[in-house]
Scaffold this active site. Structure first.
Site, PDB file in Angstrom:
ATOM      1  N   GLU A 115      -8.078 -16.117 -20.697  1.00 18.97           N
ATOM      2  CA  GLU A 115      -6.839 -16.357 -19.939  1.00 18.97           C
ATOM      3  C   GLU A 115      -6.592 -17.838 -19.688  1.00 18.97           C
ATOM      4  O   GLU A 115      -5.613 -18.216 -19.073  1.00 18.97           O
ATOM      5  CB  GLU A 115      -6.852 -15.572 -18.621  1.00 18.97           C
ATOM      6  CG  GLU A 115      -8.061 -15.792 -17.743  1.00 18.97           C
ATOM      7  CD  GLU A 115      -8.064 -14.911 -16.485  1.00 18.97           C
ATOM      8  OE1 GLU A 115      -7.035 -14.303 -16.156  1.00 18.97           O
ATOM      9  OE2 GLU A 115      -9.117 -14.862 -15.819  1.00 18.97           O
ATOM     10  N   CYS A 121      -5.724  -6.768 -20.910  1.00 17.81           N
ATOM     11  CA  CYS A 121      -5.550  -6.116 -19.611  1.00 17.81           C
ATOM     12  C   CYS A 121      -4.461  -6.773 -18.769  1.00 17.81           C
ATOM     13  O   CYS A 121      -4.259  -6.427 -17.617  1.00 17.81           O
ATOM     14  CB  CYS A 121      -6.865  -6.067 -18.840  1.00 17.81           C
ATOM     15  SG  CYS A 121      -7.507  -7.705 -18.456  1.00 17.81           S
ATOM     16  N   HIS A 150       0.821  -1.217   0.000  1.00 18.03           N
ATOM     17  CA  HIS A 150       0.000   0.000   0.000  1.00 18.03           C
ATOM     18  C   HIS A 150       0.847   1.256   0.000  1.00 18.03           C
ATOM     19  O   HIS A 150       0.505   2.257  -0.616  1.00 18.03           O
ATOM     20  CB  HIS A 150      -0.923   0.002   1.213  1.00 18.03           C
ATOM     21  CG  HIS A 150      -2.046  -0.949   1.053  1.00 18.03           C
ATOM     22  ND1 HIS A 150      -2.921  -0.854   0.002  1.00 18.03           N
ATOM     23  CD2 HIS A 150      -2.421  -2.013   1.776  1.00 18.03           C
ATOM     24  CE1 HIS A 150      -3.794  -1.834   0.109  1.00 18.03           C
ATOM     25  NE2 HIS A 150      -3.512  -2.554   1.175  1.00 18.03           N
ATOM     26  N   ASP A 163      -2.343 -14.749 -16.693  1.00 16.84           N
ATOM     27  CA  ASP A 163      -2.744 -16.142 -16.521  1.00 16.84           C
ATOM     28  C   ASP A 163      -2.612 -16.940 -17.810  1.00 16.84           C
ATOM     29  O   ASP A 163      -2.295 -18.124 -17.767  1.00 16.84           O
ATOM     30  CB  ASP A 163      -4.192 -16.218 -16.016  1.00 16.84           C
ATOM     31  CG  ASP A 163      -4.239 -16.048 -14.515  1.00 16.84           C
ATOM     32  OD1 ASP A 163      -3.463 -16.726 -13.817  1.00 16.84           O
ATOM     33  OD2 ASP A 163      -5.014 -15.197 -14.031  1.00 16.84           O
TER      34      ASP A 163
END
Ligand code: PEP
Ligand code: MG
Length: 596
Positions: free
Chosen positions: A441, A512, A198, A465
């Site tokens: 994928e 993506c 984060h 993937d």
């Protein structure tokens, strides 16, 4: 200080947030929680010890609430991460097991908590998804906070840093980061953490250079040492010579100029020299990352990974909570597209609250993503209802992950229809007329693309993937990472097939996966006919810039040569030989010069 203490030292960490800063080090003191003593307690003290732990947890919770309330407006979104910490404080894995350990082993609360963390933390660390791996740090941050209260250590006072310094810390928790007035900080470096921690996300969002993963920066660097942080290369220089300072100051000026130019230009469309417009979108994991997509010139959200809202939660978010989160993103994006991917849970993104006694032997091939959702209908319907309701406020499309058969698409559409009908009956505002697409994928989806196309509005190729499943390489296993090659001929042929089918069936074909964010792949993706690319927001300016130097006609011709090649190396060499000059324009040559 001796001469050897002040000689120039170069440290190598992870390039988490680009840019250069030069300044004095400010060490964040974590004293008090690293060394914990063990002692046994008698029956008479048992209740008292448990209460001591409960009080420390309560205090930690109040502290977190105060930090959230006091966060400056621009960091409010990030402060929401702290809500996850508040939930973790009550999580059975941490809270329940610590109480249990105190009871069973008759040990002091500090020791019990440390022991539980040492068991729970590796569970996260062993997950192959880097995002989830870094959640191990959240467990540590939360337990450190409780430990501080148990041992009576002073809380860190980061809110009062009023100097232009570079923070040097073992690790910086989201709680700590949100206390810092970041406009006063030049950059930060940490021993721990990775690109998707984060703290790194916040650094990128705010454009502050950051280098995590330095291992022992806090041991080598002393307060007030002069240091240089190059967040682009992941290099930190301690005690730089005058010559090094001059060299990096010049690089800093050039880098800032370069970013300003490409980011400004990034707000214009990415149109090739022969007039073809490619949509360039951003990937987000958390709603607050939307700002970064917009700032970097993203033309929409091509992938909203929604699973992170289910993380570390004993109880999954309810419909209203999800609706609020999705609506926030949709409203900020206005008329621009927001592609919400349904839960891609399990596999490399395992749920924290793993049901006891149930562990998949081969999670990447297990009950993941759509398979999970089709089994846990209630969870799926809750999310679909929230998405359809949020879609009322903007331009939303739904993306289904890990589709491997036509049946799964049909079943999903059936459930979507049921959900729409019930929303209609209830008189709730929602949008029924929503585009639905699938992630391509899994290799079977590539092979079956022609049968799947009539069922959907678009394909979105998930190369992360697809490479894993097609080349049989665990995407998180460092031992085989040398085989993880987006420009492998097999991958290129698969993308070509999916694209050809999409064109023939007249549906959109997008990408993506990470492959879309690297300028070296862009001539091939353009030549293969992608309509839209979605990536990490920071990659958008360089990718848009690359697209503008290219010509679709040439890229298609170039593909004929690429398709003749039989190895990744040959393809990379061909791209370098043909487009090398354009690729080296991606960063100013003076900035690249001398980079270690
Ligand atoms: C992908 O697999 O390429 C993808 C974009 O999804 P994720 O990385 O979330 O699995
Ligand atoms: Mg995927």
């Amino acid at each position: 200080m001796t001469d050897s203490d002040s000689r120039e030292i170069v440290l190598k960490g992870i390039s988490a947030s680009p840019g250069i800063c030069i300044g004095k080090a400010y060490l964040v003191d974590k004293e008090g929680v690293d060394v914990v003593e063990k002692y046994y307690i008698g029956d008479a003290q048992l209740q008292k010890e448990k209460n001591r732990f409960k009080t420390a947890v309560k205090k930690a919770k109040n502290e977190l609430h105060t930090i959230i309330e006091d966060s400056p407006e621009d960091l409010r979104q990030h402060a929401r991460i702290l809500e996850t910490h508040i939930l973790l404080l009550r999580d059975k894995m941490l809270y329940g097991r610590t109480i249990e350990t105190i009871e069973k082993e008759r040990v002091n609360a500090e020791w019990a908590l440390k022991k539980v963390v040492s068991i729970v933390k590796p569970m996260f660390q062993n997950m192959s998804d880097s995002y989830l791996r870094e959640r191990a740090n959240d467990i540590v941050h939360v337990s450190d906070r409780v430990l501080r209260n148990l041992v009576g250590a002073k809380p860190l006072d980061l809110g009062n840093i009023d100097k232009r310094v570079i923070l040097v810390a073992h690790d910086l928790s989201p709680a700590e980061t949100s206390q810092i007035q970041l406009e006063r900080i030049k950059g930060f470096i940490t021993n721990r953490g990775g690109r998707s921690s984060h703290t790194s996300i916040i650094a990128r969002t705010l454009g502050i250079p950051a280098v995590p993963g330095l291992d022992d920066a806090t041991r080598i660097i002393k307060n007030d040492d002069i240091i240089i942080v190059d967040g682009t290369t992941g290099i930190v220089i301690v005690h730089p010579t005058e010559q090094t300072i001059i060299e990096y100051s010049e690089r800093q000026v050039r880098y800032e100029g370069y970013r300003a130019v490409i980011t400004r230009a990034s707000h214009f469309p990415a149109v090739t020299t022969d007039g073809f417009r490619l949509q360039v979108m951003g990937n987000i994991e958390l709603p607050e990352e939307v700002v970064s997509v917009i700032d970097n010139g993203g033309e929409g959200i091509g992938l909203y990974r929604t699973e992170f809202q289910y993380l570390s939660r004993a109880v999954f978010p309810n419909e209203d909570e999800l609706f609020d989160k999705y609506k926030d993103v949709v409203e900020v994006m206005g008329s621009k597209t927001v592609t919400i991917r349904t839960l891609d849970i399990n596999g490399d993104k395992a749920i924290a609250a793993i049901p006891s006694g149930y562990e998949e032997k081969n999670p990447a091939l297990g009950l993941r993503a759509i398979r999970y959702c089709l089994k846990k209908r209630d969870v799926f319907k809750t999310q679909l209802r929230a998405i359809l309701r949020a879609a009322h406020f903007g331009n939303v499309r739904i993306l289904i992950p890990m589709i491997s058969s036509c049946d799964e698409i049909r079943e999903t559409k059936q459930i979507l229809a049921e959900v729409s009908n019930s929303l209609e009956k209830e008189g709730v505002d929602f949008n029924r007329d929503i585009e639905i697409g699938i992630m391509v994928e899994v290799p079977s989806a590539v092979v079956m693309a022609a049968s799947m196309a009539p069922e959907v509005d678009f394909f979105s190729i998930g190369t992360n993937d697809l490479i894993q499943y097609a080349l049989a390489i665990d995407r998180g296993n460092e031992e085989v990472s040398y085989l993880y090659e987006p420009l492998h001929p097999a991958i290129i042929h698969m993308i070509k097939h999916v694209s050809d089918v999409a064109k023939e069936k007249n549906i959109g074909v997008f990408m993506c996966g990470e492959m879309a964010g690297d300028p070296i792949n862009i001539p091939i993706l353009l030549g293969l006919g992608m309509d839209e690319l979605s990536m990490n927001p920071q990659s958008i300016p360089a990718v848009k810039r690359m697209i503008r130097t290219l010509n679709v006609g040439d890229a298609r011709e170039f593909m004929k040569e690429v398709l003749k090649k039989t190895t990744s190396r040959d393809i990379i060499n061909l791209v370098q030989d043909t487009y090398g000059a354009m690729l080296s324009n991606e960063t100013p040559s003076e900035y690249q010069k001398d980079q270690t």
